[in-house]
Motif scaffolding. Structure first.
Motif, PDB file in Angstrom:
ATOM      1  N   LYS A  68      12.999 -24.033  12.269  1.00  0.00           N
ATOM      2  CA  LYS A  68      14.388 -24.246  12.691  1.00  0.00           C
ATOM      3  C   LYS A  68      15.239 -23.058  12.273  1.00  0.00           C
ATOM      4  O   LYS A  68      15.089 -22.540  11.159  1.00  0.00           O
ATOM      5  CB  LYS A  68      14.942 -25.526  12.060  1.00  0.00           C
ATOM      6  N   ASP A  82      14.912 -24.306   8.107  1.00  0.00           N
ATOM      7  CA  ASP A  82      13.944 -25.329   7.714  1.00  0.00           C
ATOM      8  C   ASP A  82      12.617 -25.061   8.421  1.00  0.00           C
ATOM      9  O   ASP A  82      12.573 -24.368   9.450  1.00  0.00           O
ATOM     10  CB  ASP A  82      14.449 -26.726   8.084  1.00  0.00           C
ATOM     11  N   PHE A  84       8.776 -27.082   9.474  1.00  0.00           N
ATOM     12  CA  PHE A  84       7.982 -28.302   9.580  1.00  0.00           C
ATOM     13  C   PHE A  84       6.554 -27.908   9.930  1.00  0.00           C
ATOM     14  O   PHE A  84       6.331 -27.154  10.881  1.00  0.00           O
ATOM     15  CB  PHE A  84       8.543 -29.220  10.664  1.00  0.00           C
ATOM     16  N   SER A  85       5.583 -28.424   9.198  1.00  0.00           N
ATOM     17  CA  SER A  85       4.179 -28.122   9.482  1.00  0.00           C
ATOM     18  C   SER A  85       3.328 -29.303   9.059  1.00  0.00           C
ATOM     19  O   SER A  85       3.452 -29.780   7.926  1.00  0.00           O
ATOM     20  CB  SER A  85       3.734 -26.856   8.739  1.00  0.00           C
ATOM     21  N   SER A  86       2.493 -29.796   9.976  1.00  0.00           N
ATOM     22  CA  SER A  86       1.688 -30.978   9.660  1.00  0.00           C
ATOM     23  C   SER A  86       0.424 -30.996  10.509  1.00  0.00           C
ATOM     24  O   SER A  86       0.435 -30.630  11.691  1.00  0.00           O
ATOM     25  CB  SER A  86       2.490 -32.259   9.912  1.00  0.00           C
ATOM     26  N   ALA A 118      10.005 -38.350  11.435  1.00  0.00           N
ATOM     27  CA  ALA A 118      10.285 -37.055  10.820  1.00  0.00           C
ATOM     28  C   ALA A 118      10.466 -35.980  11.885  1.00  0.00           C
ATOM     29  O   ALA A 118      11.328 -35.100  11.763  1.00  0.00           O
ATOM     30  CB  ALA A 118       9.156 -36.677   9.865  1.00  0.00           C
ATOM     31  N   VAL A 119       9.662 -36.048  12.950  1.00  0.00           N
ATOM     32  CA  VAL A 119       9.803 -35.088  14.052  1.00  0.00           C
ATOM     33  C   VAL A 119      11.161 -35.250  14.723  1.00  0.00           C
ATOM     34  O   VAL A 119      11.887 -34.274  14.963  1.00  0.00           O
ATOM     35  CB  VAL A 119       8.661 -35.264  15.074  1.00  0.00           C
ATOM     36  N   PHE A 122      13.938 -33.922  12.587  1.00  0.00           N
ATOM     37  CA  PHE A 122      13.915 -32.466  12.468  1.00  0.00           C
ATOM     38  C   PHE A 122      14.549 -31.794  13.681  1.00  0.00           C
ATOM     39  O   PHE A 122      15.266 -30.799  13.551  1.00  0.00           O
ATOM     40  CB  PHE A 122      12.470 -31.992  12.295  1.00  0.00           C
TER      41      PHE A 122
END
Length: 298
Positions: A68, A82, A84-86, A118-119, A122
């Motif tokens: 982000k 920010d 995000f990684s999963s 969470a997605v 985000f």
């Protein structure tokens, strides 16, 4: 002189000053690009997925990464806010060729699930989603998380004329090398770090960033024109013109089609009338914008 006595940074700088050498440096992710200086900003997201295959309707996501960022009124990237990684465990084992390509093995994703809440949280404030192959990534993302259906998308691979700007091609590795860097390819988060660096860079002979050029293009309307029931023996004429084939397996018409800028709509219809159908026709058309372009809904 031993390797300990060699200042590699100095050597690299010396080589880069010569037209006979090109120096590539390993990408070191950074979070700051252009100072904000109190200006109002908007939020964008870079997205990349790794999957078990290329079938956007059946294969599964095994990794999702998002970066982000804020961008300024002149469409320059300001800073990353920010990450995000999963991983995501698929229902079936990861194919060997996918593991060889991405380095992601079954044991790495075992027990991992990507939290849809969470997605959604985000991406909630993002006004643009950018992927380097949005025609691929968007279809997967919309299948898993409906929030992406309600966001505008841009494709950094196809909506910038990279060769016209002096790059060797649109592949991420080519673009990164063009700005003097290299990275670990084919992992989602690493590709996001690479893409943000490329988009934040000013394009050669331009006074604006690659991201600004991308947004200008993404904001335009385009028209998808279908050459339904066109004569079979003219398929090569359509291919040379830039038409692509839809086999109908995804619910779209079984037909050749082309996407053109709104300003070229009349000329394209005239081409079909004079070179393909040899009569006045009104071919089926769809209006596309960043809200639906690259989506499986078209």
């Amino acid at each position: 002189m031993t390797s300990d006595e060699i200042d590699l940074t100095v050597v690299a700088e010396m080589l880069s000053m010569s037209p006979d050498y090109r120096v590539l440096r390993r990408l070191t992710p950074r979070t700051e690009f252009t100072p904000c200086d109190g200006q109002a900003t908007k939020t964008g997201i870079l997205l990349d997925v790794e999957t078990t295959g290329l079938n956007t309707a059946q294969d599964e996501i095994i990794e999702l990464a998002m970066v982000k960022f804020d961008y300024l009124p002149d469409d320059r990237i300001s800073r990353i806010t920010d990450v995000f990684s999963s991983f995501n465990e698929p229902q079936n084992p990861i194919p060997v060729e996918i593991t060889e390509l991405t380095g992601i093995a079954d044991e790495m994703v075992l027990g991992h699930r990507i939290n849809p809440d969470a997605v959604s949280a985000f991406v909630s404030d993002a006004v643009i989603i950018v992927a380097h192959n949005a025609n691929f990534d968007r279809k997967f993302a919309e299948r898993y998380w409906p929030v992406f259906e309600r966001k505008p998308w841009a494709c950094s691979a196809t909506e910038i004329e990279w060769r016209r700007h002096g790059f060797d091609g649109s592949r991420l590795g080519y673009l990164l090398a063009g700005v003097g860097l290299f990275h670990q390819a084919h992992r989602a988060i690493d590709d996001c770090w690479a893409l943000i660096e490329i988009l934040a860079t000013d394009v050669p002979n331009q006074v604006r960033s690659a991201f600004a050029i991308l947004l200008e293009r993404a904001r335009r309307k385009t028209i998808r024109i279908w050459a339904e029931q066109s004569p079979f023996d003219l398929k090569d004429v359509l291919k040379r013109r830039g038409y692509r084939w839809s086999d109908g397996s995804d619910g779209r018409p079984r037909s050749w089609y082309i996407d053109v800028d709104e300003a070229n709509q009349v000329a394209e219809v005239e081409f079909l009338q004079t070179a393909i159908y040899l009569k006045d026709v009104e071919p089926p058309m769809q209006i596309m914008s960043a809200m639906n372009r690259f989506s499986s809904r078209l």
